[in-house]
Design a protein around this motif. Structure first.
Motif: not given
Length: 175
Positions: A63, A67, A109, A112, A125
Motif C-alpha cells: 500500500e 500510492e 487507498m 484516494k 505524493v
C-alpha cells in the motif's frame, strides 16, 4: 482471444460494444481467465487505442508504494525520492489504466482512488500541484466486490464509480 462457447462469445460481443464508449468496466474472473486480455481488447478496439494502455496489479504492490506508483511523487517526498516521478495515471493520460485485483486495495487507498476518479485530477505524493488527467479505468477482480461492499471491505461509492459495466469471464474449464 479465442473461445467457442456461448458464454465467451457473449463476452466478445460485449467487448465490441464497450470499445467505443468510455464507461468504466470491472472484469470478474478466476485467475488466469484473461482479464487483462479483455481489458486490452476494450482499449485496442476504441478511440483511445493510439494512446497508452497501462496495467498494474494492485494486489502485488504494498500500500505504501501503490500510492506513489499510481499517482507519482515529488522530489524529496520520501527517502529515496531523488526526482519527481509521474505515476501510472499520468502515464496513461489519454488512454486506459487497467487496475487488476482492485479488491486488494486498502480502504485508505480506495478513498484516494475515488477522489482521483471523481475530480479527474491527480496530485503526486508530496506535491501541491494537481494535474488534470483523462484516463479510462478498467478494473478487474477475482473477488466478489458486491460481497466485499456488504462486508464493509470495499467502498460502495468507489464500486459505482469503477463499475458501470460488469463483465464476468467464464472459468477456463468452461471454454
Amino acid at each position: 482471444m479465442v473461445g467457442g462457447t456461448g458464454s465467451i462469445q457473449a463476452v466478445f460481443r460485449l467487448v465490441d460494444r464497450l470499445a467505443d464508449s468510455d464507461v468504466p468496466v470491472v472484469i470478474y474472473g478466476e485467475s488466469g481467465t484473461g482479464k487483462e486480455l479483455v481489458a486490452r481488447a476494450i482499449h485496442d478496439g476504441g478511440a483511445r487505442r493510439a494512446r497508452p494502455f497501462v496495467a498494474e496489479n494492485c494486489g502485488a504492490i504494498p500500500e505504501t508504494l501503490l500510492e506513489s506508483v499510481l499517482f507519482g511523487h515529488a522530489k524529496g517526498a520520501f527517502t529515496g525520492a531523488q526526482r519527481a516521478t509521474p505515476g501510472l495515471f499520468e502515464a496513461a493520460d489519454g488512454g486506459s489504466l487497467f487496475l487488476d485485483e482492485i479488491g486488494e486495495m486498502s480502504p485508505a487507498m480506495q478513498t484516494k482512488l475515488l477522489r482521483v476518479l471523481q475530480e479527474g485530477e491527480v496530485r503526486r505524493v508530496g506535491d501541491t500541484t494537481v494535474r488534470k488527467i483523462d484516463v479510462r479505468v478498467i478494473a478487474a477482480s477475482n473477488r466478489d466486490l458486491d460481497a466485499m461492499v456488504a462486508a464493509g471491505q470495499f467502498r460502495k461509492d468507489l464500486l459505482y464509480r469503477v463499475r458501470v459495466v460488469k463483465i464476468e469471464l467464464p472459468p477456463l474449464r468452461a471454454h
